[in-house]
Scaffold this motif. Structure first.
Motif, short mmCIF file in Angstrom:
data_model
loop_
_atom_site.label_atom_id
_atom_site.label_comp_id
_atom_site.label_asym_id
_atom_site.label_seq_id
_atom_site.Cartn_x
_atom_site.Cartn_y
_atom_site.Cartn_z
N ASP A 99 0.73 -1.72 -0.22
CA ASP A 99 0.04 -0.61 0.32
C ASP A 99 0.56 1.20 0.05
O ASP A 99 0.46 2.28 0.16
CB ASP A 99 -0.83 -0.08 1.34
CG ASP A 99 -0.15 -0.21 2.56
OD1 ASP A 99 0.46 -0.63 2.55
OD2 ASP A 99 -0.92 0.50 3.53
N TRP A 100 1.79 1.40 0.44
CA TRP A 100 3.11 2.30 -0.19
C TRP A 100 3.05 2.37 -1.64
O TRP A 100 3.03 1.87 -2.89
CB TRP A 100 4.96 1.55 0.65
CG TRP A 100 4.76 2.32 2.21
CD1 TRP A 100 4.18 0.80 3.01
CD2 TRP A 100 5.64 2.43 2.85
NE1 TRP A 100 4.40 1.59 4.38
CE2 TRP A 100 4.89 1.85 4.07
CE3 TRP A 100 6.27 3.95 2.02
CZ2 TRP A 100 5.57 3.11 5.07
CZ3 TRP A 100 7.04 4.52 3.43
CH2 TRP A 100 7.55 4.16 4.64
N GLU A 101 3.37 4.06 -1.68
CA GLU A 101 3.59 4.07 -2.84
C GLU A 101 4.99 5.07 -4.11
O GLU A 101 5.90 5.71 -3.22
CB GLU A 101 2.93 5.92 -3.75
CG GLU A 101 1.00 5.50 -3.01
CD GLU A 101 0.36 6.90 -3.67
OE1 GLU A 101 1.12 7.65 -3.99
OE2 GLU A 101 -0.61 6.57 -3.73
N VAL A 102 5.12 3.93 -3.94
CA VAL A 102 6.81 4.70 -4.65
C VAL A 102 7.09 5.20 -5.31
O VAL A 102 6.67 4.99 -6.96
CB VAL A 102 7.35 2.95 -4.80
CG1 VAL A 102 8.99 2.88 -5.59
CG2 VAL A 102 7.35 1.73 -4.07
N GLN A 103 7.99 6.06 -5.35
CA GLN A 103 8.57 7.68 -6.80
C GLN A 103 8.93 7.25 -8.49
O GLN A 103 9.52 5.98 -7.72
CB GLN A 103 8.49 8.24 -5.91
CG GLN A 103 7.77 9.24 -5.15
CD GLN A 103 6.22 9.70 -5.13
OE1 GLN A 103 6.41 10.37 -6.20
NE2 GLN A 103 5.48 8.77 -4.40
N ARG A 104 8.94 7.66 -8.65
CA ARG A 104 9.57 7.61 -10.73
C ARG A 104 10.96 7.57 -9.86
O ARG A 104 11.25 8.04 -9.24
CB ARG A 104 8.25 8.65 -11.38
CG ARG A 104 7.31 8.07 -11.80
CD ARG A 104 6.86 9.22 -12.96
NE ARG A 104 7.69 11.20 -12.69
CZ ARG A 104 6.03 11.56 -11.96
NH1 ARG A 104 5.41 11.14 -11.57
NH2 ARG A 104 6.58 12.32 -11.68
N PRO A 105 11.98 6.59 -11.20
CA PRO A 105 12.69 6.82 -10.94
C PRO A 105 13.32 8.47 -11.08
O PRO A 105 12.72 9.22 -11.96
CB PRO A 105 13.63 5.76 -11.60
CG PRO A 105 12.48 5.07 -12.40
CD PRO A 105 11.04 6.17 -11.36
N GLY A 106 14.40 9.22 -10.48
CA GLY A 106 15.27 10.28 -10.22
C GLY A 106 14.08 10.74 -9.90
O GLY A 106 14.33 12.68 -9.64
N VAL A 107 13.18 10.53 -8.44
CA VAL A 107 13.11 11.12 -7.69
C VAL A 107 13.36 11.89 -6.60
O VAL A 107 14.13 10.98 -6.30
CB VAL A 107 11.50 11.26 -7.16
CG1 VAL A 107 11.59 12.29 -6.40
CG2 VAL A 107 10.62 11.13 -8.31
N PHE A 108 13.70 13.08 -6.26
CA PHE A 108 14.54 13.37 -4.75
C PHE A 108 13.73 14.23 -4.38
O PHE A 108 13.36 15.19 -4.95
CB PHE A 108 15.49 14.31 -5.56
CG PHE A 108 16.49 14.70 -4.09
CD1 PHE A 108 16.08 16.36 -4.57
CD2 PHE A 108 17.03 14.07 -3.99
CE1 PHE A 108 17.13 16.67 -2.45
CE2 PHE A 108 17.90 14.95 -2.77
CZ PHE A 108 17.69 16.08 -2.42
N ALA A 109 13.70 14.04 -2.85
CA ALA A 109 12.54 15.23 -2.56
C ALA A 109 13.35 15.32 -1.45
O ALA A 109 13.87 14.44 -0.34
CB ALA A 109 11.72 13.36 -1.66
N PHE A 110 13.05 17.20 -1.05
CA PHE A 110 14.03 17.70 -0.16
C PHE A 110 12.72 17.86 1.08
O PHE A 110 11.84 18.17 0.69
CB PHE A 110 15.01 18.33 -0.40
CG PHE A 110 14.36 19.44 -1.33
CD1 PHE A 110 14.52 19.63 -2.75
CD2 PHE A 110 14.22 20.82 -0.63
CE1 PHE A 110 13.52 20.45 -3.39
CE2 PHE A 110 13.76 21.60 -1.80
CZ PHE A 110 13.96 21.85 -3.10
N PHE A 111 13.15 18.44 2.48
CA PHE A 111 13.23 19.06 3.56
C PHE A 111 12.97 20.78 2.72
O PHE A 111 14.61 21.28 3.43
CB PHE A 111 12.49 18.63 4.21
CG PHE A 111 12.12 16.65 4.04
CD1 PHE A 111 10.56 16.30 3.05
CD2 PHE A 111 12.80 16.06 3.99
CE1 PHE A 111 10.86 15.30 3.16
CE2 PHE A 111 12.76 14.72 3.56
CZ PHE A 111 11.68 14.20 3.64
N GLU A 112 12.56 21.44 3.00
CA GLU A 112 12.44 23.07 2.94
C GLU A 112 12.98 23.78 4.76
O GLU A 112 12.61 23.25 5.62
CB GLU A 112 10.98 23.88 2.75
CG GLU A 112 10.67 23.39 1.38
CD GLU A 112 9.56 24.95 1.19
OE1 GLU A 112 8.89 24.34 0.57
OE2 GLU A 112 8.75 25.53 2.83
#
Length: 276
Positions: A99-112
């Motif tokens: 049930d987790w959503e795996v992001q597409r290749p190349g996604v970088f998630a950063f926090f403000e």
């Protein structure tokens, strides 16, 4: 450029896909002097990454499909029915429930970075996956934002000296930055866990630590206490790498410690990293 954060205990998670940027709200942000590294910053000019647009002009990132978009055809989970999340950049992999959503290749998630207030990155990860990205929705300040129940990913730790300090520092950073307003006064809510030696199911050794934020003022709709677990280790090139899972704490649907431990056990090396 993204608009500055608007107070409260949470801030936006910005996911950057190659030259395309989208804003995803989530319950985490921040980089503290407590530890960790800025090896994975969105403003380092690598991989064609850009800063995110205004949150009012974007929509949440969506997974490529119900299948794992990161997994190769030969990559099979060790836990039946789970998804494999591969990070080629650091040569790592781990698994998450279906049930987790795996992001597409190349996604970088950063926090403000709330202190800067300019949408720049404090800390982030790639190989990103999220549990219930729309778990909580708020319209505080006239802006509609959604917050994930939990998220996980891996990052490089350039300049780190040992796995224990990475585990303590990153877990504290994710917990403090994601579930407080990042003020000096908010440090009283932070409980930094001790680093312990740990070996995953594949035999990968390193250090793990769990940090918490408890008792924070609930000023906004989606404010909650929080927790973060970081496992630090070396990849096949001998570089320090960390895996982190953060999540809301004390809520009805809180991700159980047993599930966190089960995900942690799947962390492993995967191929040769594309960066040192």
């Amino acid at each position: 450029m993204p608009e500055p954060p608007r107070g409260g205990g949470r801030t936006k998670l910005v996911a950057v896909v190659a030259a395309t940027a989208v804003v995803v709200t989530a319950a985490v942000t921040g980089f503290l002097v407590l530890g960790g590294s800025k090896d994975d910053e969105a403003d380092d000019g690598k991989d064609g990454r850009t800063t995110g647009p205004s949150p009012t002009a974007t929509s949440p990132a969506s997974p490529a499909s119900t299948d794992n978009p990161r997994s190769g055809e030969t990559e099979k989970p060790t836990v039946a029915g789970w998804k494999v999340v591969v990070n080629p950049k650091y040569g790592t992999a781990f698994e998450v429930p279906a049930d987790w959503e795996v992001q597409r290749p190349g996604v970088f998630a950063f926090f403000e970075d709330k202190a800067k207030g300019d949408g720049s990155a404090f800390i982030g990860f790639s190989g990103a996956s999220f549990l219930k990205p729309d778990y909580c929705t708020s319209e505080d300040g006239g802006y509609k934002e959604t917050h994930a129940l939990a998220g996980s990913g891996t990052k490089g730790e350039s300049g780190a000296k040992d796995t224990a300090s990475i585990a303590r520092g990153d877990s504290a950073t994710f917990a403090f930055g994601g579930f407080t307003d990042q003020s000096e006064a908010a440090k009283k809510y932070l409980r930094i866990g001790k680093a312990k030696s740990f070996t995953t199911a594949s035999g990968l050794t390193g250090s793990v630590a769990t940090s918490y934020v408890t008792g924070v003022p609930k000023k906004h709709t989606c404010d909650t206490d929080g927790k973060a677990v970081t496992f630090a280790f070396k990849n096949s090139s001998g570089s320090f790498v960390s895996w982190t899972l953060y999540g809301a704490k004390g809520v009805k649907d809180e991700l159980s410690d047993a599930t966190v431990d089960k995900i942690l056990a799947t962390v492993r090396l995967h191929g040769d990293p594309t960066v040192e």
